[in-house]
Design an enzyme around this catalytic site. Structure first.
Site, PDB file in Angstrom:
ATOM      1  CE  LYS A  13     131.230   0.172  56.355  1.00  0.00           C
ATOM      2  NZ  LYS A  13     132.425   0.970  56.074  1.00  0.00           N
ATOM      3  NE  ARG A  88     133.290  -4.507  52.124  1.00  0.00           N
ATOM      4  CZ  ARG A  88     133.356  -4.160  53.403  1.00  0.00           C
ATOM      5  NH1 ARG A  88     132.505  -4.607  54.276  1.00  0.00           N
ATOM      6  NH2 ARG A  88     134.314  -3.348  53.791  1.00  0.00           N
ATOM      7  NE  ARG A 127     139.770   1.324  61.847  1.00  0.00           N
ATOM      8  CZ  ARG A 127     138.924   0.890  60.922  1.00  0.00           C
ATOM      9  NH1 ARG A 127     137.627   0.958  61.137  1.00  0.00           N
ATOM     10  NH2 ARG A 127     139.364   0.395  59.790  1.00  0.00           N
ATOM     11  NE  ARG A 161     140.164  -3.054  60.373  1.00  0.00           N
ATOM     12  CZ  ARG A 161     138.941  -2.805  59.907  1.00  0.00           C
ATOM     13  NH1 ARG A 161     137.972  -2.487  60.738  1.00  0.00           N
ATOM     14  NH2 ARG A 161     138.680  -2.857  58.619  1.00  0.00           N
ATOM     15  NE  ARG A 172     139.912  -1.339  54.278  1.00  0.00           N
ATOM     16  CZ  ARG A 172     140.006  -0.688  55.452  1.00  0.00           C
ATOM     17  NH1 ARG A 172     141.183  -0.236  55.869  1.00  0.00           N
ATOM     18  NH2 ARG A 172     138.952  -0.503  56.186  1.00  0.00           N
TER      19      ARG A 172
END
Ligand code: AP5
Length: 220
Positions: A13, A88, A127, A161, A172
């Site tokens: 996203k 969300r 990431r 992160r 998540r």
């Protein structure tokens, strides 16, 4: 253009929103980024949000609604906006509809990026984000030119992160299925939902998103 990007963690996203925001010259509004700024500034909101985010839980709807209501009142949203990570939950979506209705605005498209969970875990584990300018890398598909150094600002603090640890990623994904995936059924009757496979190169996904936008929003 007023656009929403929906998708599980790691669907791409943020990557797609940055590209589309630049292309359409509209603000890319990421509620995750807004929350991370609060965390970094150690505000009261940031401290509370950090406890939830690091466990993979959602921040309460009321907090998010206040945040987005303020953001959508700023003049840079007059020509459109791109929401990444909001809404969300179905109740956030209902509240967004009423917020937009009050200002005589409506959504042009809701783009859902679909990716299988195994791919997401691999993507998120790889990431890295530049702590200085927020440029996002991926150690597998998009590493920086020089390992550990940001291509954009030259910063040397490429971090993982807090919520990209395997156990938090799993939580998540669970939260996405339970609380966010129902948004697809919520938006389906609007006729503006576009489901785009996200298991392709960044450029191919972008091309497919652009092709799926309503004709009035197509780039020349
Ligand atoms: P947020 O920051 O919104 O996180 P997220 O939705 O979990 O999404 P991510 O940022 O992890 O992934 P992405 O889909 O943007 O993927 P990206 O492009 O980076 O939210 C964080 C937290 O804040 C939430 O968990 C929650 O606690 C809280 N929060 C935020 N909004 C909230 C709300 N509205 N209500 C309540 N709580 C809220 O890509 C991922 C990686 O994959 C990168 O390394 C990238 O380079 C790579 N990649 C991207 N595209 C591709 C591709 N096509 N092929 C291969 N690799 C790719």
């Amino acid at each position: 253009m007023r656009l929403i990007l929906i998708g599980p963690p790691g669907a791409g996203k943020g990557t797609q929103a940055r590209l589309l925001g630049e292309q359409f010259r509209i603000p890319h509004i990421s509620t995750g980024e807004m929350l991370r700024e609060e965390v970094q500034a150690q505000t009261e909101l940031g401290k509370k949000a950090q406890r939830l985010m690091s466990r993979g839980k959602l921040v309460p709807d009321a907090v998010m609604l206040d945040m987005i209501a303020v953001r959508l009142r700023l003049p840079d949203t007059a020509g459109g906006f791109l929401l990444d990570g909001f809404p969300r939950t179905v109740s956030q979506a209902v509240a967004l509809d009423s917020l937009l209705e009050k200002s005589d605005r409506e959504l042009d498209a809701i783009v859902a990026i679909i990716v299988e969970p195994e791919i997401l875990v691999n993507r998120l584990s790889a990431r890295r984000t530049c702590a200085d300018c927020n440029t996002v890398y991926n150690l597998v598909v998009k590493p920086p030119g020089k390992m550990g150094v940001c291509d954009v600002c030259g910063g040397t603090n490429l971090i993982q992160r807090d919520d990209d640890k395997p156990a938090t990623i799993r939580e998540r994904l669970r939260v996405y299925e339970k609380q966010t995936a129902p948004l697809l059924s919520y938006y389906l009757p609007s006729g503006r939902l576009r489901e785009i496979p996200g298991d392709d190169t960044v450029a191919a996904v972008q091309k497919n998103i652009l092709a799926a936008l309503p004709p009035a929003n197509q780039m020349d």
